[in-house]
Design a protein around this motif. Structure first.
Motif, mmCIF file in Angstrom:
data_model
loop_
_atom_site.group_PDB
_atom_site.id
_atom_site.type_symbol
_atom_site.label_atom_id
_atom_site.label_comp_id
_atom_site.label_asym_id
_atom_site.label_seq_id
_atom_site.Cartn_x
_atom_site.Cartn_y
_atom_site.Cartn_z
ATOM 1 N N ALA A 37 -2.924 4.897 -1.383
ATOM 2 C CA ALA A 37 -3.774 4.036 -0.567
ATOM 3 C C ALA A 37 -3.589 4.430 0.895
ATOM 4 O O ALA A 37 -2.465 4.606 1.358
ATOM 5 C CB ALA A 37 -3.385 2.572 -0.763
ATOM 6 N N PHE A 39 -4.488 3.114 4.623
ATOM 7 C CA PHE A 39 -4.925 1.931 5.347
ATOM 8 C C PHE A 39 -5.247 2.259 6.793
ATOM 9 O O PHE A 39 -4.504 2.991 7.443
ATOM 10 C CB PHE A 39 -3.835 0.847 5.325
ATOM 11 C CG PHE A 39 -3.621 0.246 3.977
ATOM 12 C CD1 PHE A 39 -4.292 -0.913 3.613
ATOM 13 C CD2 PHE A 39 -2.771 0.847 3.053
ATOM 14 C CE1 PHE A 39 -4.109 -1.468 2.363
ATOM 15 C CE2 PHE A 39 -2.583 0.297 1.800
ATOM 16 C CZ PHE A 39 -3.247 -0.861 1.450
ATOM 17 N N SER A 42 -7.628 -2.879 11.919
ATOM 18 C CA SER A 42 -8.812 -3.741 12.022
ATOM 19 C C SER A 42 -9.723 -3.223 13.124
ATOM 20 O O SER A 42 -9.266 -2.586 14.080
ATOM 21 C CB SER A 42 -8.410 -5.190 12.275
ATOM 22 O OG SER A 42 -7.700 -5.309 13.474
ATOM 23 N N GLN A 52 -8.685 8.853 8.183
ATOM 24 C CA GLN A 52 -8.598 8.428 6.792
ATOM 25 C C GLN A 52 -9.364 9.387 5.878
ATOM 26 O O GLN A 52 -8.884 9.731 4.798
ATOM 27 C CB GLN A 52 -9.152 7.017 6.616
ATOM 28 C CG GLN A 52 -8.246 5.945 7.167
ATOM 29 C CD GLN A 52 -8.821 4.584 6.885
ATOM 30 O OE1 GLN A 52 -9.820 4.197 7.474
ATOM 31 N NE2 GLN A 52 -8.194 3.866 5.970
ATOM 32 N N THR A 67 -7.592 5.786 -2.357
ATOM 33 C CA THR A 67 -8.430 4.658 -1.980
ATOM 34 C C THR A 67 -8.209 4.383 -0.500
ATOM 35 O O THR A 67 -7.066 4.326 -0.031
ATOM 36 C CB THR A 67 -8.066 3.394 -2.800
ATOM 37 O OG1 THR A 67 -8.157 3.706 -4.185
ATOM 38 C CG2 THR A 67 -9.005 2.256 -2.472
ATOM 39 N N PHE A 69 -8.733 1.834 2.794
ATOM 40 C CA PHE A 69 -8.877 0.422 3.115
ATOM 41 C C PHE A 69 -9.029 0.245 4.622
ATOM 42 O O PHE A 69 -8.303 0.863 5.397
ATOM 43 C CB PHE A 69 -7.639 -0.370 2.667
ATOM 44 C CG PHE A 69 -7.459 -0.430 1.185
ATOM 45 C CD1 PHE A 69 -8.065 -1.422 0.440
ATOM 46 C CD2 PHE A 69 -6.679 0.515 0.536
ATOM 47 C CE1 PHE A 69 -7.894 -1.489 -0.941
ATOM 48 C CE2 PHE A 69 -6.492 0.468 -0.837
ATOM 49 C CZ PHE A 69 -7.103 -0.538 -1.574
ATOM 50 N N ASN A 70 -9.971 -0.611 5.005
ATOM 51 C CA ASN A 70 -10.156 -0.990 6.407
ATOM 52 C C ASN A 70 -10.552 -2.450 6.472
ATOM 53 O O ASN A 70 -11.207 -2.967 5.574
ATOM 54 C CB ASN A 70 -11.277 -0.172 7.070
ATOM 55 C CG ASN A 70 -10.820 1.204 7.444
ATOM 56 O OD1 ASN A 70 -9.919 1.354 8.242
ATOM 57 N ND2 ASN A 70 -11.419 2.206 6.843
ATOM 58 N N GLN A 71 -10.183 -3.080 7.564
ATOM 59 C CA GLN A 71 -10.600 -4.450 7.819
ATOM 60 C C GLN A 71 -11.595 -4.412 8.965
ATOM 61 O O GLN A 71 -11.361 -3.755 9.969
ATOM 62 C CB GLN A 71 -9.393 -5.302 8.205
ATOM 63 C CG GLN A 71 -9.732 -6.729 8.505
ATOM 64 C CD GLN A 71 -8.490 -7.530 8.889
ATOM 65 O OE1 GLN A 71 -7.380 -7.065 8.769
ATOM 66 N NE2 GLN A 71 -8.704 -8.730 9.366
#
Length: 82
Positions: A37, A39, A42, A52, A67, A69-71
């Protein structure tokens, strides 16, 4: 896969490099992992998103399932088109 990690490790662990050496435990964990993962932070900017994507390409080439992931919010102009 083994060759790629070896090349990466040698590049990072050279004596005259400006980079801090990667801990061998991290290298070993990446070798052993099937899934990784990645990350971001934000409100990601272009550097975050494209770093990424680069990590995904490297790890995918090593046979890993990756995978990202971002906010959000995803409001920065440089990433709106993506």
């Amino acid at each position: 896969m083994k060759l790629q990690l070896s090349i990466l490790r040698n590049m990072i662990m050279e004596e005259n490099t400006i980079y801090t050496p990667f801990p061998t435990q991290l290298i070993d964990a990446l070798k052993a992992a099937e899934d990784i993962a990645v990350f971001g932070h934000s409100s990601p900017d272009g550097d975050c998103i494209f770093s990424q994507l680069a990590c995904r390409e490297i790890f995918s080439a090593m046979g890993k399932n990756v995978t990202l992931f971002n906010q959000g919010p995803f409001t920065r102009n440089e990433i709106r088109q993506f």
